[in-house]
Structure formats: C-alpha cells, structure tokens
Design an enzyme around this catalytic site. Structure first.
Site, PDB file in Angstrom:
ATOM      1  N   VAL A  76       1.152  -3.969   3.624  1.00 24.11           N
ATOM      2  CA  VAL A  76       1.019  -5.266   4.292  1.00 24.11           C
ATOM      3  C   VAL A  76       2.268  -6.155   4.205  1.00 24.11           C
ATOM      4  O   VAL A  76       2.299  -7.230   4.798  1.00 24.11           O
ATOM      5  CB  VAL A  76      -0.209  -6.082   3.832  1.00 24.11           C
ATOM      6  CG1 VAL A  76      -1.499  -5.473   4.313  1.00 24.11           C
ATOM      7  CG2 VAL A  76      -0.206  -6.301   2.335  1.00 24.11           C
ATOM      8  N   LYS A 127       0.595   3.234  -3.100  1.00 24.85           N
ATOM      9  CA  LYS A 127      -0.605   4.028  -3.412  1.00 24.85           C
ATOM     10  C   LYS A 127      -0.291   5.530  -3.429  1.00 24.85           C
ATOM     11  O   LYS A 127      -0.957   6.301  -4.114  1.00 24.85           O
ATOM     12  CB  LYS A 127      -1.712   3.725  -2.404  1.00 24.85           C
ATOM     13  CG  LYS A 127      -2.255   2.292  -2.512  1.00 24.85           C
ATOM     14  CD  LYS A 127      -3.190   1.958  -1.364  1.00 24.85           C
ATOM     15  CE  LYS A 127      -3.724   0.533  -1.456  1.00 24.85           C
ATOM     16  NZ  LYS A 127      -4.477   0.134  -0.250  1.00 24.85           N
ATOM     17  N   TYR A 182      -4.494   3.214   7.536  1.00 16.47           N
ATOM     18  CA  TYR A 182      -5.833   2.617   7.445  1.00 16.47           C
ATOM     19  C   TYR A 182      -6.712   3.114   8.583  1.00 16.47           C
ATOM     20  O   TYR A 182      -6.638   4.285   8.960  1.00 16.47           O
ATOM     21  CB  TYR A 182      -5.771   1.066   7.445  1.00 16.47           C
ATOM     22  CG  TYR A 182      -4.618   0.480   6.672  1.00 16.47           C
ATOM     23  CD1 TYR A 182      -4.485   0.709   5.315  1.00 16.47           C
ATOM     24  CD2 TYR A 182      -3.654  -0.299   7.291  1.00 16.47           C
ATOM     25  CE1 TYR A 182      -3.432   0.158   4.598  1.00 16.47           C
ATOM     26  CE2 TYR A 182      -2.606  -0.858   6.591  1.00 16.47           C
ATOM     27  CZ  TYR A 182      -2.506  -0.619   5.250  1.00 16.47           C
ATOM     28  OH  TYR A 182      -1.472  -1.154   4.552  1.00 16.47           O
ATOM     29  N   TYR A 216      -2.363  -2.433 -10.792  1.00 15.34           N
ATOM     30  CA  TYR A 216      -2.436  -2.295  -9.327  1.00 15.34           C
ATOM     31  C   TYR A 216      -1.593  -3.395  -8.645  1.00 15.34           C
ATOM     32  O   TYR A 216      -0.790  -3.107  -7.759  1.00 15.34           O
ATOM     33  CB  TYR A 216      -3.903  -2.356  -8.878  1.00 15.34           C
ATOM     34  CG  TYR A 216      -4.067  -2.412  -7.383  1.00 15.34           C
ATOM     35  CD1 TYR A 216      -3.953  -1.261  -6.600  1.00 15.34           C
ATOM     36  CD2 TYR A 216      -4.309  -3.619  -6.732  1.00 15.34           C
ATOM     37  CE1 TYR A 216      -4.075  -1.320  -5.208  1.00 15.34           C
ATOM     38  CE2 TYR A 216      -4.434  -3.688  -5.356  1.00 15.34           C
ATOM     39  CZ  TYR A 216      -4.319  -2.533  -4.603  1.00 15.34           C
ATOM     40  OH  TYR A 216      -4.421  -2.605  -3.228  1.00 15.34           O
ATOM     41  N   SER A 225       0.800  -1.241   0.000  1.00 17.29           N
ATOM     42  CA  SER A 225       0.000   0.000   0.000  1.00 17.29           C
ATOM     43  C   SER A 225       0.826   1.282   0.000  1.00 17.29           C
ATOM     44  O   SER A 225       0.273   2.349  -0.275  1.00 17.29           O
ATOM     45  CB  SER A 225      -0.945   0.015   1.188  1.00 17.29           C
ATOM     46  OG  SER A 225      -2.099  -0.719   0.880  1.00 17.29           O
TER      47      SER A 225
HETATM   48  N1  GLN Z   1      -1.662  -5.436  -2.495  1.00 13.82           N
HETATM   49  C1  GLN Z   1      -2.332  -5.338  -1.244  1.00 13.82           C
HETATM   50  C2  GLN Z   1      -3.828  -5.565  -1.402  1.00 13.82           C
HETATM   51  O1  GLN Z   1      -4.395  -5.113  -2.329  1.00 13.82           O
HETATM   52  C3  GLN Z   1      -2.065  -4.006  -0.624  1.00 13.82           C
HETATM   53  C4  GLN Z   1      -2.826  -3.792   0.652  1.00 13.82           C
HETATM   54  C5  GLN Z   1      -2.035  -3.153   1.738  1.00 13.82           C
HETATM   55  O2  GLN Z   1      -0.809  -3.053   1.731  1.00 13.82           O
HETATM   56  N2  GLN Z   1      -2.760  -2.773   2.748  1.00 13.82           N
HETATM   57  O3  GLN Z   1      -4.460  -6.205  -0.608  1.00 13.82           O
END
Ligand code: GLN
Length: 310
Positions: free
Chosen positions: A264, A69, A246, A194, A66
C-alpha cells in the site's frame, strides 16, 4: 540488450503510464503514507546478470508494506518447514480485500486463507523465531540486506509508529487468530514485528534485486550465493500469481501475466522466472490497494518486452 536503449524504452513507457496516477489516491489509513506525492512513478529492472535498468523515481525510498509478506514467509518456511506453516495458514486466494476479517470467522478451521492477506501475514509473523522482536525482525532484514547488498536497509520509524498507533483492524485480526489457536505467543509482540517488517524501507532498484532473487529460484545473482531454497521460491512465486495483487490477482494475471506482489505504499515487486526482477514505485492506489500507474506500467512493459509467463 543495449542498456541505453532499454533505459530509454523504460522512460517512454513510464511517461505513458504516469498519466494514470491521477486516477488513484495515496493510502491514508496509515497517516504517514498520506504525505507522499501521488504523481511519482519509478521503475527498476534487474537482469539475470545483475545489470540494473531504471527510469523515474527508482532511488526514492518507500516502505515495503505487503511486499514484505513474501520475505517473512521465506523466513518462516526456512525456520519451520512447510508442514508447520501450512497447518496454520492456507494456500487459497480470497476474493476479499487484504484486511478483511469475514472469512476468518465463517470458514472452518479458522485459519487465514493465504499468507498474502493481513491475517495470513500476521500468522506467519507469529511463526518467526527469535528471542526478541528485534531478533525476529533481523532474520528478515538480514535476508533483504544480503540480496540487495545494502547493509543499511532498516525500518522507517515514522511509518512504523503511524501504523502501530492506528492499526485497530490488524489488532482485531491478530486477537481473533489468538482466540482460534493460530497465533501462539505474545500477540502484541507479533503485531509489533508485523508493523516493523511492513515499514522496512527500500527503493525500486532494491525491489528489482529482490524480485530477481525469486526469478533465479533463490540465488542472489550478484554473488551467485543461494539465499533460500528453490522450493521456497517456487511457493512464493505461486502465491504471487494467485494472491499477490490481493483481490485483483486474477485480473492482473490476465492483463500482465507476471508473478507480482504489491504494497500500500505504492510498491510492486514483479518476477519474470529466470529473466528479471522488476521494482515499481507509484504511490497513487486503486480501490483494491494496487498502484494504478504501477500496474499500467507493468502491463505496457510486459507487452513490449513479451514478459507474460502464460
Ligand atoms: N501494513 C499494511 C497493513 O497491514 C500492509 C497492507 C498492504 O500493503 N496491503 O494494512
């Protein structure tokens, strides 16, 4: 700042925080991530003159997940402008988990609440322009390579394939966005972009450099070059405060008080305006998906070095 002394301080805080790792679990919903040793903990700090301080596993490659992003948002904003982007994705935090689908359907219009949750980041990926997925990915890779000075930054194919094979939830989000008119274009191609940008591999040291570019309002402190507009940096840092951790963003703002974005795979990118970028890697996660030892380490460091911005 005395570099040797600062490195020793980092190591002392790292050791203190590393005990927390036992309280977390590595992500297993992307099977490839489950292979990580949960006890690793590394930190790098990039100062405003480009100096790097490090302790622990600061050179160990991990995937951005993430954290990417932020960089897809930078590219989307630079290519399309704010009006186009924020017509399709909101600016509000959500109290829900990063992969939640519930508010997409219950809130009208059906646009994702912000670009830091999966639905929002998939919508952002859909806005990145290029003739092919590779060309669209290259826009993100070029930005990361430029800031880190590492021309070899690329995608970890095993992690990418592992997520692509198992991403039922993200597919559901993407197809819902297609149905709502938020996603234009080919859904599977946007999902592919993505998954690829989430699987971009970096080290904590590189993440610290990325965080420093945001701290310097879009300037690469290694070269003095502007890599993205200050206004885009301002938007990203604000999202990092309100949505970067988050549904633990409020707690993190109070306990640590630094704009940050986690992933994650256990990474956290933190940015102390004008002063430093911080990269942390600790793969054991809490139930909200943030690195347990990483959050503890940032809390200790923020207190010791008085880094909180509030
Ligand atoms: N690639 C992961 C997902 O889409 C990224 C989520 C994350 O790092 N929170 O679930």
């Amino acid at each position: 700042m005395d570099i040797e002394q600062a490195n020793e301080q980092l190591e002392r805080l790292r050791l203190e925080a590393s005990g927390e790792a036992g309280k977390g679990k590595v992500a297993s919903y992307i099977p490839e991530l489950a292979k990580e040793d949960p006890h690793q903990l590394g930190i790098s700090v990039c100062l405003s003159d480009g100096t790097i301080l490090s302790a622990g596993e600061a050179q160990k490659p991990f995937t951005l997940q993430s954290i990417s992003k932020i960089f897809s948002l930078i590219v989307a904003l630079c290519q399309n402008g704010q009006q186009h982007v924020f017509e399709r994705v909101g600016k509000e935090p959500t109290g829900d988990p990063f992969n939640s689908i519930i508010k997409l359907e219950t809130i009208k219009p059906h646009k994702p609440l912000n670009p830091m949750i999966n639905a929002g980041a998939i919508a952002v990926a859909g806005m990145i322009q290029g003739k092919s997925v590779q060309e669209r990915l290259d826009c993100i890779l070029d930005l990361l390579r430029r800031i880190t000075g590492n021309p070899h930054i690329g995608v970890n194919e095993a992690v990418y394939c592992s997520e692509k094979k198992t991403a039922a939830r993200n597919r559901a989000l993407a197809w819902f966005l297609k149905d709502s008119g938020v996603l234009a274009g080919d859904v599977e191609e946007t999902l592919d972009l993505y998954f690829r940008h989430c699987a971009i591999e970096v080290t904590a040291e590189e993440v610290a450099r990325l965080g420093m570019a945001l701290a310097a309002d879009g300037v690469d402190v290694r070269t003095g070059d502007r890599v993205f507009p200050a206004e885009v940096a301002r938007i990203c840092k604000t999202f990092m405060v309100t949505c970067g951790m988050y549904n633990a963003s409020g707690e993190f703002a109070i306990d640590v008080g630094i704009p940050a974005k986690s992933g994650v795979a256990g990474g956290i990118m933190a940015t102390v305006p004008q002063r430093m970028g911080i990269g942390v890697f600790g793969p054991a996660l809490d139930e909200k998906g943030n690195s347990v030892a990483g959050v503890k380490l940032l809390a200790l460091l923020a207190k010791d070095w008085e880094l909180g911005i509030f």
